[in-house]
Scaffold this motif. Structure first.
Motif, PDB file in Angstrom:
ATOM      1  N   LEU A  41      41.886  11.461 -13.667  1.00  0.00           N
ATOM      2  CA  LEU A  41      40.489  11.683 -13.303  1.00  0.00           C
ATOM      3  C   LEU A  41      40.445  12.358 -11.935  1.00  0.00           C
ATOM      4  O   LEU A  41      40.862  11.777 -10.937  1.00  0.00           O
ATOM      5  CB  LEU A  41      39.711  10.367 -13.279  1.00  0.00           C
ATOM      6  CG  LEU A  41      39.154   9.906 -14.631  1.00  0.00           C
ATOM      7  CD1 LEU A  41      40.279   9.522 -15.594  1.00  0.00           C
ATOM      8  CD2 LEU A  41      38.192   8.765 -14.450  1.00  0.00           C
ATOM      9  N   CYS A  42      39.950  13.574 -11.936  1.00  0.00           N
ATOM     10  CA  CYS A  42      39.866  14.381 -10.726  1.00  0.00           C
ATOM     11  C   CYS A  42      38.411  14.715 -10.453  1.00  0.00           C
ATOM     12  O   CYS A  42      37.545  14.461 -11.288  1.00  0.00           O
ATOM     13  CB  CYS A  42      40.648  15.688 -10.906  1.00  0.00           C
ATOM     14  SG  CYS A  42      42.326  15.476 -11.546  1.00  0.00           S
ATOM     15  N   PHE A  43      38.159  15.290  -9.300  1.00  0.00           N
ATOM     16  CA  PHE A  43      36.802  15.758  -9.024  1.00  0.00           C
ATOM     17  C   PHE A  43      36.860  17.065  -8.257  1.00  0.00           C
ATOM     18  O   PHE A  43      37.783  17.331  -7.491  1.00  0.00           O
ATOM     19  CB  PHE A  43      35.967  14.718  -8.281  1.00  0.00           C
ATOM     20  CG  PHE A  43      36.583  14.160  -7.023  1.00  0.00           C
ATOM     21  CD1 PHE A  43      36.327  14.737  -5.792  1.00  0.00           C
ATOM     22  CD2 PHE A  43      37.405  13.039  -7.079  1.00  0.00           C
ATOM     23  CE1 PHE A  43      36.875  14.213  -4.626  1.00  0.00           C
ATOM     24  CE2 PHE A  43      37.965  12.507  -5.913  1.00  0.00           C
ATOM     25  CZ  PHE A  43      37.696  13.095  -4.693  1.00  0.00           C
ATOM     26  N   ASP A  44      35.862  17.885  -8.526  1.00  0.00           N
ATOM     27  CA  ASP A  44      35.708  19.179  -7.887  1.00  0.00           C
ATOM     28  C   ASP A  44      34.804  18.993  -6.668  1.00  0.00           C
ATOM     29  O   ASP A  44      33.609  18.732  -6.805  1.00  0.00           O
ATOM     30  CB  ASP A  44      35.080  20.162  -8.890  1.00  0.00           C
ATOM     31  CG  ASP A  44      34.845  21.543  -8.308  1.00  0.00           C
ATOM     32  OD1 ASP A  44      35.092  21.748  -7.106  1.00  0.00           O
ATOM     33  OD2 ASP A  44      34.384  22.421  -9.064  1.00  0.00           O
ATOM     34  N   ASP A  98      29.054  21.750   4.262  1.00  0.00           N
ATOM     35  CA  ASP A  98      29.775  21.419   5.498  1.00  0.00           C
ATOM     36  C   ASP A  98      29.912  19.917   5.729  1.00  0.00           C
ATOM     37  O   ASP A  98      29.995  19.448   6.870  1.00  0.00           O
ATOM     38  CB  ASP A  98      29.093  22.070   6.714  1.00  0.00           C
ATOM     39  CG  ASP A  98      29.052  23.591   6.607  1.00  0.00           C
ATOM     40  OD1 ASP A  98      30.038  24.169   6.116  1.00  0.00           O
ATOM     41  OD2 ASP A  98      28.035  24.188   6.995  1.00  0.00           O
ATOM     42  N   LYS A  99      29.947  19.154   4.626  1.00  0.00           N
ATOM     43  CA  LYS A  99      30.102  17.695   4.727  1.00  0.00           C
ATOM     44  C   LYS A  99      31.208  17.226   3.785  1.00  0.00           C
ATOM     45  O   LYS A  99      30.957  16.641   2.731  1.00  0.00           O
ATOM     46  CB  LYS A  99      28.778  17.000   4.396  1.00  0.00           C
ATOM     47  CG  LYS A  99      27.642  17.376   5.359  1.00  0.00           C
ATOM     48  CD  LYS A  99      26.313  16.851   4.888  1.00  0.00           C
ATOM     49  CE  LYS A  99      25.195  17.324   5.802  1.00  0.00           C
ATOM     50  NZ  LYS A  99      23.866  17.031   5.248  1.00  0.00           N
ATOM     51  N   PRO A 100      32.471  17.492   4.144  1.00  0.00           N
ATOM     52  CA  PRO A 100      33.591  17.163   3.248  1.00  0.00           C
ATOM     53  C   PRO A 100      33.697  15.669   2.930  1.00  0.00           C
ATOM     54  O   PRO A 100      34.126  15.301   1.837  1.00  0.00           O
ATOM     55  CB  PRO A 100      34.821  17.667   4.003  1.00  0.00           C
ATOM     56  CG  PRO A 100      34.389  17.786   5.428  1.00  0.00           C
ATOM     57  CD  PRO A 100      32.930  18.130   5.382  1.00  0.00           C
ATOM     58  N   GLY A 101      33.308  14.820   3.872  1.00  0.00           N
ATOM     59  CA  GLY A 101      33.360  13.381   3.602  1.00  0.00           C
ATOM     60  C   GLY A 101      32.405  12.984   2.496  1.00  0.00           C
ATOM     61  O   GLY A 101      32.744  12.166   1.628  1.00  0.00           O
ATOM     62  N   ILE A 102      31.224  13.562   2.509  1.00  0.00           N
ATOM     63  CA  ILE A 102      30.241  13.261   1.464  1.00  0.00           C
ATOM     64  C   ILE A 102      30.710  13.824   0.134  1.00  0.00           C
ATOM     65  O   ILE A 102      30.576  13.178  -0.918  1.00  0.00           O
ATOM     66  CB  ILE A 102      28.857  13.802   1.863  1.00  0.00           C
ATOM     67  CG1 ILE A 102      28.311  12.978   3.028  1.00  0.00           C
ATOM     68  CG2 ILE A 102      27.887  13.761   0.675  1.00  0.00           C
ATOM     69  CD1 ILE A 102      26.968  13.449   3.554  1.00  0.00           C
ATOM     70  N   GLU A 103      31.287  15.029   0.145  1.00  0.00           N
ATOM     71  CA  GLU A 103      31.828  15.603  -1.093  1.00  0.00           C
ATOM     72  C   GLU A 103      32.862  14.662  -1.717  1.00  0.00           C
ATOM     73  O   GLU A 103      32.833  14.402  -2.916  1.00  0.00           O
ATOM     74  CB  GLU A 103      32.495  16.951  -0.808  1.00  0.00           C
ATOM     75  CG  GLU A 103      31.555  18.076  -0.451  1.00  0.00           C
ATOM     76  CD  GLU A 103      32.306  19.342  -0.059  1.00  0.00           C
ATOM     77  OE1 GLU A 103      31.713  20.419  -0.159  1.00  0.00           O
ATOM     78  OE2 GLU A 103      33.487  19.255   0.352  1.00  0.00           O
ATOM     79  N   ARG A 104      33.770  14.170  -0.867  1.00  0.00           N
ATOM     80  CA  ARG A 104      34.829  13.293  -1.384  1.00  0.00           C
ATOM     81  C   ARG A 104      34.265  11.959  -1.868  1.00  0.00           C
ATOM     82  O   ARG A 104      34.627  11.474  -2.945  1.00  0.00           O
ATOM     83  CB  ARG A 104      35.894  13.063  -0.317  1.00  0.00           C
ATOM     84  CG  ARG A 104      37.027  12.171  -0.809  1.00  0.00           C
ATOM     85  CD  ARG A 104      38.165  12.059   0.159  1.00  0.00           C
ATOM     86  NE  ARG A 104      39.163  11.142  -0.360  1.00  0.00           N
ATOM     87  CZ  ARG A 104      40.072  11.466  -1.270  1.00  0.00           C
ATOM     88  NH1 ARG A 104      40.107  12.678  -1.769  1.00  0.00           N
ATOM     89  NH2 ARG A 104      40.942  10.569  -1.707  1.00  0.00           N
ATOM     90  N   ASP A 134      40.610  22.758  -3.885  1.00  0.00           N
ATOM     91  CA  ASP A 134      39.294  22.174  -3.606  1.00  0.00           C
ATOM     92  C   ASP A 134      38.943  21.031  -4.560  1.00  0.00           C
ATOM     93  O   ASP A 134      37.794  20.649  -4.700  1.00  0.00           O
ATOM     94  CB  ASP A 134      38.205  23.251  -3.631  1.00  0.00           C
ATOM     95  CG  ASP A 134      38.214  24.085  -4.906  1.00  0.00           C
ATOM     96  OD1 ASP A 134      38.965  23.750  -5.843  1.00  0.00           O
ATOM     97  OD2 ASP A 134      37.461  25.087  -4.959  1.00  0.00           O
ATOM     98  N   HIS A 135      39.959  20.488  -5.220  1.00  0.00           N
ATOM     99  CA  HIS A 135      39.803  19.314  -6.084  1.00  0.00           C
ATOM    100  C   HIS A 135      40.611  18.160  -5.501  1.00  0.00           C
ATOM    101  O   HIS A 135      41.480  18.363  -4.652  1.00  0.00           O
ATOM    102  CB  HIS A 135      40.312  19.599  -7.497  1.00  0.00           C
ATOM    103  CG  HIS A 135      39.436  20.508  -8.298  1.00  0.00           C
ATOM    104  ND1 HIS A 135      38.999  21.737  -7.845  1.00  0.00           N
ATOM    105  CD2 HIS A 135      38.926  20.374  -9.555  1.00  0.00           C
ATOM    106  CE1 HIS A 135      38.257  22.323  -8.770  1.00  0.00           C
ATOM    107  NE2 HIS A 135      38.188  21.515  -9.808  1.00  0.00           N
TER     108      HIS A 135
END
Length: 200
Positions: free
Chosen positions: A79-82, A115-121, A166-167
């Motif tokens: 299980l991955c996420f983009d 510009d919010k990589p923490g929220i993306e993750r 980027d995943h």
């Protein structure tokens, strides 16, 4: 099997019948249910890597503490996420919504993630958690056992599956026909210890 039975009988099974093959129609049914799991802003940021190649399975097992379920289970899903799903033609996530909803949500989506990589993750981990539970519960309804896994070298598995930069990987799930009874539940905390009302 009803939902409450699936919830109460789902266990992390470690021993699977290596001879059993899940029918393709059953697998498709399982995954069609998986993609009904919710995601914030409907960005559907989960990505599922179904590992069927035996050499790949062996390579993953070698970097997963030699856990037998990696190779013995009928199915192994990574299980991955983009992380950038929110920015990949986001209009398609709301193409059937009223225009006023689209006009509000699409700019909000950009403002929330850019510009919010923490929220993306964090969003990816939440999305995969919801999808993973959906997979495991529906597998139970279909008569299958499962095992969520995070005991592996994430970077090594990423290389094995050619994970894009980027995943990211959330966890893996092994699914198949269990061959042994799982261990007894090791100990459940009482509800009173984990449930609070209004404040801690």
């Amino acid at each position: 099997m009803n939902v409450s039975e699936a919830v109460s009988t789902r266990r992390a099974v470690k021993w699977f019948d290596p001879e059993h093959c899940m029918p393709e129609e059953t697998f498709r049914q399982l995954m069609e249910h998986a993609i009904q799991a919710p995601t914030a802003f409907n960005i559907q940021n989960w990505r599922f890597v179904r590992v069927t190649d035996l050499a790949q399975r062996q390579a993953i097992r070698a970097v997963a503490w030699d856990q037998a379920q990696v190779t013995d289970a009928s199915e192994l899903l990574v299980l991955c996420f983009d992380n950038k799903a929110w920015d990949r033609e986001p209009g398609r996530y709301w193409c059937n919504a009223p225009q006023e909803v689209q006009d509000f949500l699409l700019p909000a989506l950009d403002e929330y993630y850019r510009d919010k990589p923490g929220i993306e993750r964090d969003e990816g981990m939440r999305s995969c958690g919801l999808a993973g539970m959906t997979i495991m519960l529906f597998a139970r309804e279909l008569g299958y056992d499962s095992c969520p896994m995070d005991g592996f070298d994430y970077e090594a598995v990423g290389r094995i599956i050619d994970l894009p930069d980027d995943h990211a990987i959330a966890f893996m799930i092994a699914i198949g026909k269990g061959t042994q009874e799982p261990w007894p539940k090791p100990g459940q905390l009482p509800l009173a210890e984990v449930l609070f009302e209004n404040r801690f």
